[in-house]
Design an enzyme around this catalytic site. Structure first.
Site, mmCIF file in Angstrom:
data_model
loop_
_atom_site.group_PDB
_atom_site.id
_atom_site.type_symbol
_atom_site.label_atom_id
_atom_site.label_comp_id
_atom_site.label_asym_id
_atom_site.label_seq_id
_atom_site.Cartn_x
_atom_site.Cartn_y
_atom_site.Cartn_z
ATOM 1 N N TYR A 74 -63.958 96.565 -9.158
ATOM 2 C CA TYR A 74 -63.987 96.207 -10.615
ATOM 3 C C TYR A 74 -62.426 95.819 -10.773
ATOM 4 O O TYR A 74 -61.562 96.913 -10.910
ATOM 5 C CB TYR A 74 -64.623 97.285 -11.761
ATOM 6 C CG TYR A 74 -65.988 97.144 -11.480
ATOM 7 C CD1 TYR A 74 -66.826 96.296 -10.711
ATOM 8 C CD2 TYR A 74 -66.586 98.310 -12.201
ATOM 9 C CE1 TYR A 74 -68.260 96.622 -10.522
ATOM 10 C CE2 TYR A 74 -68.100 98.330 -12.091
ATOM 11 C CZ TYR A 74 -68.896 97.458 -11.451
ATOM 12 O OH TYR A 74 -70.139 97.836 -11.135
ATOM 13 N N ALA A 228 -79.555 91.776 -18.971
ATOM 14 C CA ALA A 228 -79.248 90.553 -18.207
ATOM 15 C C ALA A 228 -78.082 89.799 -18.643
ATOM 16 O O ALA A 228 -78.008 88.697 -18.881
ATOM 17 C CB ALA A 228 -80.462 89.803 -18.457
ATOM 18 N N GLY A 230 -76.247 90.018 -21.149
ATOM 19 C CA GLY A 230 -76.258 89.538 -22.522
ATOM 20 C C GLY A 230 -77.407 88.677 -22.779
ATOM 21 O O GLY A 230 -77.572 88.341 -24.092
ATOM 22 N N LEU A 231 -78.039 88.030 -22.018
ATOM 23 C CA LEU A 231 -79.114 87.143 -22.051
ATOM 24 C C LEU A 231 -80.062 87.797 -22.928
ATOM 25 O O LEU A 231 -80.986 86.830 -23.724
ATOM 26 C CB LEU A 231 -79.824 86.719 -20.778
ATOM 27 C CG LEU A 231 -78.957 85.902 -20.001
ATOM 28 C CD1 LEU A 231 -79.753 85.710 -18.755
ATOM 29 C CD2 LEU A 231 -78.686 84.372 -20.507
#
Length: 361
Positions: A74, A228, A230-231
């Site tokens: 990251y 997901a 933000g989905l």
């Protein structure tokens, strides 16, 4: 309801579950830190700096979260560095999880799960985190070129030396997971206590193999991207163009296979959320917390407001009718051999089998 050894709560109302067959108890929500740093492609996820990281970690600790999850890859190690600075002076208050496998340089041995990379990766993560041990060290992805015996003996060395307390796995296929567990058992090497996997109402693929394997083998399940990407936040709806969010960028994790089913699922989430006076994101998280084998959801956020909303999901319990609606709208078809087993093997199915096949019988 009386608390059981595997499911207890503290004064904050946070629930704690045992991580697989280990004695380690972790909060049902884990703090994710992919947004910390924000360099390179990770800028699409977030650009959280040290001060905001401290603020978000304070919020998580106040809510009862006791596990922080990061990875060496990251922002090329910057996420780990920020975590280390943000928890300085309070290391004993949290459990730390990180990962190894992805490329960390341009050299021929700067990636993979060789003994060299696993051990050097752990030592580098320890330096960046500013700690003397990693509570949960996870292999981040499959490495088909390195013998599992080599990877597992390297992890054994880290555990024996006190640098790592528990080991876990992430993003393995079912056969790869079972092969690793079999070798660990045969050679007396540390067994993975958990798997960190993608699992959400947007794509329930994990229910084919990985959830049954977790039930059968006694693994804890940490879920990455439970919304997901933000989905499932409620911003993405049929005919609505959101003004912001990860899915408007080049970040394509997770992919969307069936956009119409996604929109149908979000419609149900929003309807249930409206009736309960909560957010669609909280409903999506609460759904996963009621699924078999799920131990904790890794939640992160661009802002403190988003994080506060996610943390509130720990106290939300859905009704059976609400769960049934979400099950139906997000259900995936039975692949072979599961449709065949549902038709011909229903007289001799194990609890692991029933996590997938039960609703189809």
């Amino acid at each position: 309801m009386l608390a059981t050894p595997s499911q207890i709560s503290n004064n904050s109302g946070m629930e704690y579950r045992e991580l697989g067959r280990s004695g380690l108890r972790i909060s049902v929500l884990t703090m994710g830190t992919m947004s910390f740093g924000g360099t390179g492609k990770f800028a699409y996820v977030g650009t959280t700096g040290v001060e905001e990281a401290r603020r978000q970690i304070d919020m998580c600790l106040d809510a009862g979260v006791n596990l922080i999850d990061t990875a060496d890859v990251y922002s090329s190690g910057l996420s780990e560095e920020i975590v280390g600075k943000a928890i300085e002076g309070r290391r004993d208050e949290v459990l730390l999880a990180t990962k190894v496998r992805m490329p960390m340089g341009g050299g021929p041995n700067d990636a993979g799960l060789s003994r060299h990379h696993v051990i050097s990766g752990a030592e580098a993560s320890l330096r960046r985190l500013g700690t003397d041990h990693i509570d949960l060290y996870q292999v981040h992805e499959w490495d088909g070129r390195t013998p599992l015996e080599e990877t597992l003996t390297a992890l054994d060395h880290l555990v024996s030396s006190g640098k790592v307390r528990y080991v876990g796995v992430s993003n393995y296929a079912g056969w790869q997971l079972m092969k690793a567990l079999g070798i660990a058992d045969r050679l007396g090497l540390p067994r993975f206590v958990s798997q960190q996997i993608y699992y959400s109402l947007q794509a329930r693929d994990a229910e084919y193999e990985l959830i049954p394997a977790a039930v059968d083998q006694g693994l804890g399940v940490l879920v990455w991207s439970p919304l997901a990407g933000g989905l499932l936040s409620g911003r993405y709806r049929r005919g609505v163009q959101p003004s912001e969010g990860r899915q408007l960028t080049e970040w394509n994790e997770p992919p969307v296979r069936d956009q119409e089913q996604l929109y149908d699922t979000v419609d149900v989430l929003i309807d249930i959320a409206g009736q309960r006076g909560v957010s669609a994101a909280q409903v999506a998280l609460a759904y996963l917390l009621g699924r078999p084998a799920v131990t904790s959801l890794v939640v992160g956020a661009r802002t403190s407001e988003q994080l506060a909303d996610n943390l509130a999901a720990a106290g939300l319990e859905l009704s059976e009718e609400e769960r049934a609606r979400l099950d139906v709208v997000s259900r995936q078809p039975l692949l072979y051999p599961y449709w065949h087993q549902a038709a011909t093997a229903s007289d001799r199915l194990s609890p692991a089998d029933l996590t997938l096949l039960g609703p189809h019988l």
